[in-house]
Design a protein around this motif. Structure first.
Motif, mmCIF file in Angstrom:
data_model
loop_
_atom_site.group_PDB
_atom_site.id
_atom_site.type_symbol
_atom_site.label_atom_id
_atom_site.label_comp_id
_atom_site.label_asym_id
_atom_site.label_seq_id
_atom_site.Cartn_x
_atom_site.Cartn_y
_atom_site.Cartn_z
ATOM 1 N N SER A 189 48.832 34.888 37.821
ATOM 2 C CA SER A 189 48.387 35.387 39.119
ATOM 3 C C SER A 189 47.616 36.683 38.934
ATOM 4 N N GLY A 190 46.459 36.789 39.616
ATOM 5 C CA GLY A 190 45.681 38.011 39.587
ATOM 6 C C GLY A 190 44.639 38.099 38.495
ATOM 7 N N GLY A 192 41.907 36.345 38.267
ATOM 8 C CA GLY A 192 40.561 36.121 38.792
ATOM 9 C C GLY A 192 40.105 34.679 38.711
ATOM 10 N N TRP A 372 49.830 45.620 32.687
ATOM 11 C CA TRP A 372 49.208 44.994 33.849
ATOM 12 C C TRP A 372 49.770 43.602 34.169
ATOM 13 N N ASN A 375 47.678 41.894 36.517
ATOM 14 C CA ASN A 375 46.334 41.620 36.002
ATOM 15 C C ASN A 375 45.226 42.377 36.737
ATOM 16 N N ARG A 377 43.851 42.047 39.589
ATOM 17 C CA ARG A 377 44.133 42.379 40.992
ATOM 18 C C ARG A 377 44.933 43.677 41.084
ATOM 19 N N GLU A 378 45.917 43.844 40.204
ATOM 20 C CA GLU A 378 46.725 45.067 40.202
ATOM 21 C C GLU A 378 45.873 46.271 39.817
ATOM 22 N N GLU A 380 42.633 46.632 40.209
ATOM 23 C CA GLU A 380 41.735 46.928 41.325
ATOM 24 C C GLU A 380 42.463 47.700 42.416
ATOM 25 N N ASN A 381 43.691 47.294 42.723
ATOM 26 C CA ASN A 381 44.464 47.982 43.754
ATOM 27 C C ASN A 381 44.762 49.427 43.362
#
Length: 470
Positions: A189-190, A192, A372, A375, A377-378, A380-381
């Motif tokens: 998950s995350g 991309g 991470w 990944n 997404r984390e 980027e946040n």
């Protein structure tokens, strides 16, 4: 503006900088020219043709603009200044006026002026102001130019990464892009997976056709069937009109089903039949429609284990797993974290109208050291949070989320030894005082008991208390 950026990687010497002076006042020229000529190459622009030529000259590094020479005065000059800035993001603009209107400096700055002078001022300051502003602007564009060069080699259809793992993904995308074969994207998950699906479509012959996405885990089972296959009027309570499903909507293009393993067995069977026959029938309908679409699916589950346990149809597994593309987790993408951080910094600084930010080297070490689990997404946040929550120009370790600081060896080093260094003896004394004070409080001031608690002999305990005045 691409061609104008290329003048900056090799910065010219000061005497090579070119300055255009836009004015129609002859009395204005001797004064300003006397100060600029020894340092810069200067050209005068008085007519409309000369002004246009100066503005469009990519070798021009700065423009000194007399706001009063346009139209009815400084107000009209501000509008022209704004147009020049739109055309030339790279040049330094200096606005000059005789107007005493207190609003003009602010308006000039908002229109894009880097500096502002009254023409009654001493122009001896102008060369140093211009020189500093031009070199600062040149360095900014050099950095942007270098970053663009790096990103051009480390980006593919919106995906950012130059690691060997991502190069394999780019190669797989290009190999499968023009094919009609079903693609299965696999990864945590995350990572991309939807971005990879977009890249496949953008690289292939269906790029101008519909691209329809559905996260199968985002809808309840009662809605997924009608969303996928569509329905006719009266097919169920509330179906007041006919509606095409997502499969129909994807006709001619691509259907992307994320988290496909969350589909129940009846829906798996229906999807299998559609993939076999390339025909879809709406709920409540009596006829089928021929559909041409390319299927891309994604999952972070162990599909083989699910097939073995009977949770996913084996025949559907073979239908969707024609071309599997593994999308690597961020921890396996060596060297990609700095590229992604810089990419997200630029995006979120621009989106939130904040000046560009930089990271201290220790901060980047912390980010690269982190595993991470969420990944890209984390990551980027985290970058978005650092941009939104901090107005500082340089991000330090203290601005990072606590979970990164706790888990990173590099972060511990940054906290223990900040960039400015530490006084080792003072730090050791502070730690001794903290431990001794805590032990004495715990033992109600009994030094013998405190010594036992700290595993030191009583004589040393007494010596330390005298030394540290406890």
């Amino acid at each position: 503006m691409g061609s104008s950026l290329r003048q900056y990687p090799n910065l010219p010497r000061a005497e090579q900088y070119s300055i255009a002076i836009i004015t129609v006042k002859e009395t204005f020229l001797p004064d300003i020219g006397r100060y600029l000529s020894p340092t810069f190459k200067t050209v005068i622009a008085s007519t409309e043709e000369q002004i246009q030529a100066a503005v469009h000259d990519l070798g021009m590094h700065g423009i000194v603009f007399d706001l009063d020479c346009i139209g009815d005065g400084a107000a009209d000059g501000i509008e022209v200044l704004q147009e020049i800035r739109k055309l030339r993001e790279d040049v330094v603009l200096v606005a000059i006026t005789r107007s005493t209107n207190s609003e003009i400096p602010l308006k000039a700055s908002q229109a894009g002026a880097d500096e502002f002078f009254l023409d009654t001022m001493d122009f001896s300051q102008l060369p140093s102001v211009l020189l500093g502003a031009i070199e600062k602007r040149a360095l900014q564009f050099e950095g942007r130019w270098l970053l663009d060069q790096v990103e051009s080699k480390s980006a593919f259809c919106g995906l950012i990464g130059g690691s060997e793992a991502m190069q394999k993904v780019y190669g797989a995308i290009q190999a499968v892009a023009d094919s009609n074969a079903s693609v299965l994207l696999r990864g945590e998950s995350g990572v991309g997976k939807e971005m990879v699906a977009h890249a496949i479509v953008q690289s292939g012959n269906r790029q101008d056709k519909p691209f329809v996405c559905l996260n199968c885990s985002a809808l309840p089972e009662s809605l997924i069937e009608s969303e996928l296959f569509g329905y006719e009027r009266g097919a169920f309570t509330g179906a007041e009109g006919a509606k095409p499903g997502l499969i129909e909507t994807a006709h001619g293009g691509t259907l992307f089903l994320d988290e496909i393993t969350t589909l129940n067995h009846p829906l798996q069977s229906k999807l299998l039949r559609i993939l076999q026959d390339r025909m879809v029938q709406r709920l409540g309908g009596r006829s089928s429609r021929k559909i041409d679409f390319r299927l891309i699916t994604a999952t972070n589950d162990d599909l083989e284990d699910m097939v073995k346990k009977g949770r996913f149809r084996e025949d559907l597994y073979y239908r969707i797993n024609v071309v599997p593309i593994p999308v690597p987790p961020l921890r396996e993408r060596n060297g990609d974290v700095p590229l992604l951080v810089e990419h997200f910094l630029r995006i979120y600084c621009a989106a939130n109208k904040k000046p560009s930010k930089q990271l201290q080297p220790d901060v980047m070490h912390i980010l690269e050291d982190y595993s991470w689990p969420g990944n890209v997404r984390e990551l980027e946040n985290v970058v978005q949070r650092m941009v939104v929550m901090n107005d500082v120009a340089v991000i330090t370790a203290q601005h990072l989320p606590h979970q990164l600081i706790r888990s990173s060896a590099a972060s511990q080093e940054a906290i223990l030894i900040p960039e400015e260094g530490v006084d080792f003896d003072a730090e050791m004394e502070r730690i001794q005082i903290a431990y001794l004070s805590a032990a004495l409080r715990r033992t109600q001031g009994k030094k013998s008991a405190a010594a036992a608690l700290l595993s030191i002999d009583q004589q040393r305990m007494k010596y330390l208390c005298r030394k540290l005045k406890l």
